[in-house]
Design a protein around this motif. Structure first.
Motif, mmCIF file in Angstrom:
data_model
loop_
_atom_site.group_PDB
_atom_site.id
_atom_site.type_symbol
_atom_site.label_atom_id
_atom_site.label_comp_id
_atom_site.label_asym_id
_atom_site.label_seq_id
_atom_site.Cartn_x
_atom_site.Cartn_y
_atom_site.Cartn_z
ATOM 1 N N PRO A 59 1.050 -0.983 -0.175
ATOM 2 C CA PRO A 59 -0.063 -0.091 -0.041
ATOM 3 C C PRO A 59 1.082 1.237 -0.377
ATOM 4 O O PRO A 59 1.988 1.361 1.326
ATOM 5 C CB PRO A 59 -0.941 -0.208 1.155
ATOM 6 N N VAL A 60 0.989 1.799 -1.092
ATOM 7 C CA VAL A 60 1.728 3.491 -1.090
ATOM 8 C C VAL A 60 0.281 4.257 -1.393
ATOM 9 O O VAL A 60 -0.780 4.474 -2.413
ATOM 10 C CB VAL A 60 2.608 3.944 -2.014
ATOM 11 N N SER A 61 0.621 6.106 -0.864
ATOM 12 C CA SER A 61 0.332 6.766 -0.591
ATOM 13 C C SER A 61 0.616 8.401 -1.803
ATOM 14 O O SER A 61 2.431 8.268 -1.546
ATOM 15 C CB SER A 61 -0.667 7.436 0.673
ATOM 16 N N ILE A 62 0.323 7.969 -2.752
ATOM 17 C CA ILE A 62 1.208 8.590 -3.399
ATOM 18 C C ILE A 62 0.136 10.132 -4.522
ATOM 19 O O ILE A 62 -1.308 9.974 -4.174
ATOM 20 C CB ILE A 62 1.278 8.518 -5.231
ATOM 21 N N GLY A 63 0.140 11.471 -3.959
ATOM 22 C CA GLY A 63 -0.438 12.571 -4.133
ATOM 23 C C GLY A 63 -1.626 12.962 -3.472
ATOM 24 O O GLY A 63 -2.823 12.803 -3.348
ATOM 25 N N GLY A 64 -1.157 11.701 -2.113
ATOM 26 C CA GLY A 64 -2.360 11.704 -1.365
ATOM 27 C C GLY A 64 -3.523 10.474 -1.384
ATOM 28 O O GLY A 64 -4.710 10.652 -1.026
ATOM 29 N N THR A 65 -3.252 9.779 -2.385
ATOM 30 C CA THR A 65 -4.276 8.908 -2.946
ATOM 31 C C THR A 65 -3.840 7.531 -2.609
ATOM 32 O O THR A 65 -2.268 7.364 -2.946
ATOM 33 C CB THR A 65 -4.622 8.747 -4.322
ATOM 34 N N LEU A 66 -4.861 6.956 -2.267
ATOM 35 C CA LEU A 66 -4.000 5.043 -1.666
ATOM 36 C C LEU A 66 -3.409 4.626 -2.785
ATOM 37 O O LEU A 66 -4.775 4.264 -3.468
ATOM 38 C CB LEU A 66 -5.240 4.993 -0.713
ATOM 39 N N PHE A 67 -2.672 3.933 -3.519
ATOM 40 C CA PHE A 67 -3.267 2.681 -4.165
ATOM 41 C C PHE A 67 -2.349 1.501 -3.529
ATOM 42 O O PHE A 67 -1.138 0.946 -3.077
ATOM 43 C CB PHE A 67 -2.229 3.000 -5.372
ATOM 44 N N ASN A 68 -2.668 0.616 -4.301
ATOM 45 C CA ASN A 68 -1.833 -0.632 -3.998
ATOM 46 C C ASN A 68 -1.558 -1.177 -5.531
ATOM 47 O O ASN A 68 -1.830 -2.485 -5.955
ATOM 48 C CB ASN A 68 -3.948 -1.508 -3.371
ATOM 49 N N VAL A 69 -0.073 -1.464 -5.085
ATOM 50 C CA VAL A 69 1.149 -1.613 -6.121
ATOM 51 C C VAL A 69 1.423 -3.490 -5.941
ATOM 52 O O VAL A 69 2.349 -3.973 -5.051
ATOM 53 C CB VAL A 69 1.546 -0.621 -6.006
ATOM 54 N N ARG A 87 6.245 8.461 -6.284
ATOM 55 C CA ARG A 87 6.159 8.258 -7.695
ATOM 56 C C ARG A 87 6.329 7.111 -6.890
ATOM 57 O O ARG A 87 7.354 6.487 -6.914
ATOM 58 C CB ARG A 87 7.701 9.160 -8.616
ATOM 59 N N VAL A 88 5.943 5.948 -8.123
ATOM 60 C CA VAL A 88 6.260 4.565 -8.325
ATOM 61 C C VAL A 88 6.563 4.233 -10.052
ATOM 62 O O VAL A 88 5.386 4.744 -10.415
ATOM 63 C CB VAL A 88 5.497 4.137 -6.966
ATOM 64 N N ASP A 89 7.406 3.351 -9.608
ATOM 65 C CA ASP A 89 7.870 3.326 -11.496
ATOM 66 C C ASP A 89 7.094 1.987 -11.238
ATOM 67 O O ASP A 89 7.985 0.909 -10.374
ATOM 68 C CB ASP A 89 8.550 3.270 -12.190
ATOM 69 N N LEU A 90 6.097 1.058 -12.220
ATOM 70 C CA LEU A 90 5.684 -0.213 -12.317
ATOM 71 C C LEU A 90 5.666 -0.981 -13.607
ATOM 72 O O LEU A 90 6.121 -0.554 -14.632
ATOM 73 C CB LEU A 90 4.725 -0.590 -12.014
ATOM 74 N N SER A 91 6.448 -2.139 -13.961
ATOM 75 C CA SER A 91 6.388 -2.434 -15.233
ATOM 76 C C SER A 91 5.627 -4.164 -15.333
ATOM 77 O O SER A 91 5.494 -4.668 -14.309
ATOM 78 C CB SER A 91 7.688 -2.894 -15.949
ATOM 79 N N PHE A 92 4.904 -4.291 -16.625
ATOM 80 C CA PHE A 92 3.875 -5.813 -16.507
ATOM 81 C C PHE A 92 4.546 -6.131 -17.740
ATOM 82 O O PHE A 92 4.342 -5.268 -19.002
ATOM 83 C CB PHE A 92 2.975 -4.769 -16.168
ATOM 84 N N SER A 93 4.538 -7.668 -18.297
ATOM 85 C CA SER A 93 3.924 -8.247 -19.004
ATOM 86 C C SER A 93 3.010 -7.886 -19.979
ATOM 87 O O SER A 93 1.440 -7.887 -19.051
ATOM 88 C CB SER A 93 4.398 -9.885 -19.021
ATOM 89 N N PHE A 94 2.635 -7.474 -21.076
ATOM 90 C CA PHE A 94 1.484 -7.559 -22.378
ATOM 91 C C PHE A 94 1.662 -9.036 -23.695
ATOM 92 O O PHE A 94 2.375 -9.224 -23.774
ATOM 93 C CB PHE A 94 1.744 -6.247 -22.750
ATOM 94 N N PRO A 95 0.619 -9.610 -23.004
ATOM 95 C CA PRO A 95 -0.574 -8.998 -23.396
ATOM 96 C C PRO A 95 -1.052 -9.933 -21.337
ATOM 97 O O PRO A 95 -1.964 -9.198 -20.926
ATOM 98 C CB PRO A 95 -1.592 -9.197 -23.669
ATOM 99 N N SER A 96 -0.643 -10.441 -20.522
ATOM 100 C CA SER A 96 -0.854 -11.472 -19.810
ATOM 101 C C SER A 96 -0.791 -9.903 -18.415
ATOM 102 O O SER A 96 -1.894 -10.416 -17.537
ATOM 103 C CB SER A 96 0.623 -11.654 -19.267
ATOM 104 N N LEU A 97 -0.414 -9.379 -18.716
ATOM 105 C CA LEU A 97 -0.595 -8.033 -17.361
ATOM 106 C C LEU A 97 -0.220 -8.690 -16.273
ATOM 107 O O LEU A 97 0.181 -7.928 -14.724
ATOM 108 C CB LEU A 97 -1.749 -7.275 -16.920
ATOM 109 N N GLU A 98 1.464 -9.670 -15.655
ATOM 110 C CA GLU A 98 1.652 -10.189 -14.407
ATOM 111 C C GLU A 98 2.463 -9.862 -14.748
ATOM 112 O O GLU A 98 3.218 -9.133 -15.812
ATOM 113 C CB GLU A 98 1.764 -11.965 -14.734
#
Length: 242
Positions: A59-69, A87-98
C-alpha cells in the motif's frame, strides 16, 4: 593386509632407490586429497537458498491517494516500500499483465538469445500537484499544434499528426471512444515508436508507456490500461489524455 604389503614394498624401494622416499609422500598426498574430496562431496549442501518472501502487494500513498501495487512489478528497489511516496514506477508483461520475470544473467555467450522484443507495458504513478489534467490537455492544448488535415481513421482509431516545429513535432495523436483511448506516439525511426497515455486518479496521474505497433490491436491496449488502473486502485479515472 594389502595396505601393509604395499607399505613394505614401498619401504624396500626407498632403501634401494634414493628417490624412493618421494613415493610415500606422493601416495600420502593422493590419499589425503581423495579423502578431502570425499568428505567435501558428502557434506556439500544440497539445499537451495530460499528467496526472501515479502508481501505480494504494497500500500502506497501518492498525492494523497492510496494505491495497492504489486511488489514484483516495482522497477526501482528504492521505491519498494509502503507509505507515502512521490512516484512509483511499475512494469507488467503484455498481454498477461503479470509482473515480469526477474532478468536473467546476460553474458557474451547468451546475448543473442537473451535479447527479446519488448513485451512490457510501463506504468508510472506520480503526484500531479494540481497540474493540468490529461483530458484537459488533450482538449485544449494539443489541438493548437495538430495538422489541419482531416484525421485518418482505421478500425475506429483516429490519427492526427502534430505540426513540424511544434513542441510535439515528429509525433502523432491517436484517439478512440469505444473503448476510450488517447495516446501521443513518436514515429518509427532508428528505434521503434513509443506511445504515452495518461489518466488522473484523485491526487495522482497514471502514465502508461507502450510500443506504437501495439495500436494495431488498440482495443486490447485500451482494455489492458483499464485493467491495470483497476488493479492498482480500483476506482475509475477522472480523465484520460496523453
Amino acid at each position: 593386509m594389502t595396505f601393509i604389503s604395499t607399505a613394505q614394498h614401498i619401504a624396500r624401494i626407498s632403501r634401494t632407490d634414493r628417490r624412493g622416499h618421494l613415493v610415500p609422500i606422493l601416495l600420502a598426498g593422493t590419499i589425503a586429497a581423495a579423502a578431502i574430496g570425499l568428505v567435501a562431496f558428502l557434506l556439500w549442501p544440497t539445499w537451495e537458498a530460499e528467496v526472501t518472501s515479502g508481501p505480494a502487494r504494497l500500500p502506497v500513498s501518492i498525492g494523497g491517494t492510496l494505491f495497492n501495487v504489486p511488489t514484483a512489478a516495482i522497477r526501482m528497489d528504492i521505491q519498494r516500500h509502503s507509505g507515502p511516496q512521490e512516484r512509483v514506477d511499475l512494469s507488467f508483461s503484455f498481454p498477461s499483465l503479470e509482473p515480469p520475470e526477474p532478468p536473467k544473467h546476460v553474458s557474451a555467450g547468451n546475448l543473442d538469445v537473451t535479447v527479446q522484443p519488448i513485451d512490457r507495458i510501463f506504468l508510472s504513478i506520480a503526484a500531479h500537484h494540481d497540474s493540468l489534467a490529461p483530458d484537459m490537455r488533450a482538449r485544449t492544448i494539443y489541438p493548437r499544434y495538430l495538422e489541419q488535415a482531416p484525421a485518418l481513421v482505421e478500425d475506429g482509431l483516429s490519427m492526427r499528426a502534430f505540426r513540424d516545429g511544434s513542441p510535439y513535432g515528429g509525433e502523432d495523436l491517436f484517439s478512440a471512444i469505444a473503448p476510450d483511448i488517447t495516446a501521443r506516439c513518436t514515429r518509427d525511426a532508428a528505434t521503434p515508436g513509443t506511445c504515452l497515455s495518461e489518466r488522473r486518479v484523485d491526487g495522482a496521474d497514471l502514465t502508461f508507456r507502450f510500443q506504437r505497433n501495439w495500436l494495431a490491436h488498440w482495443r486490447d491496449v485500451a482494455e489492458a490500461m483499464d485493467d491495470l488502473a483497476r488493479q492498482v486502485h480500483g476506482k475509475p479515472s477522472e480523465g484520460r489524455g496523453p
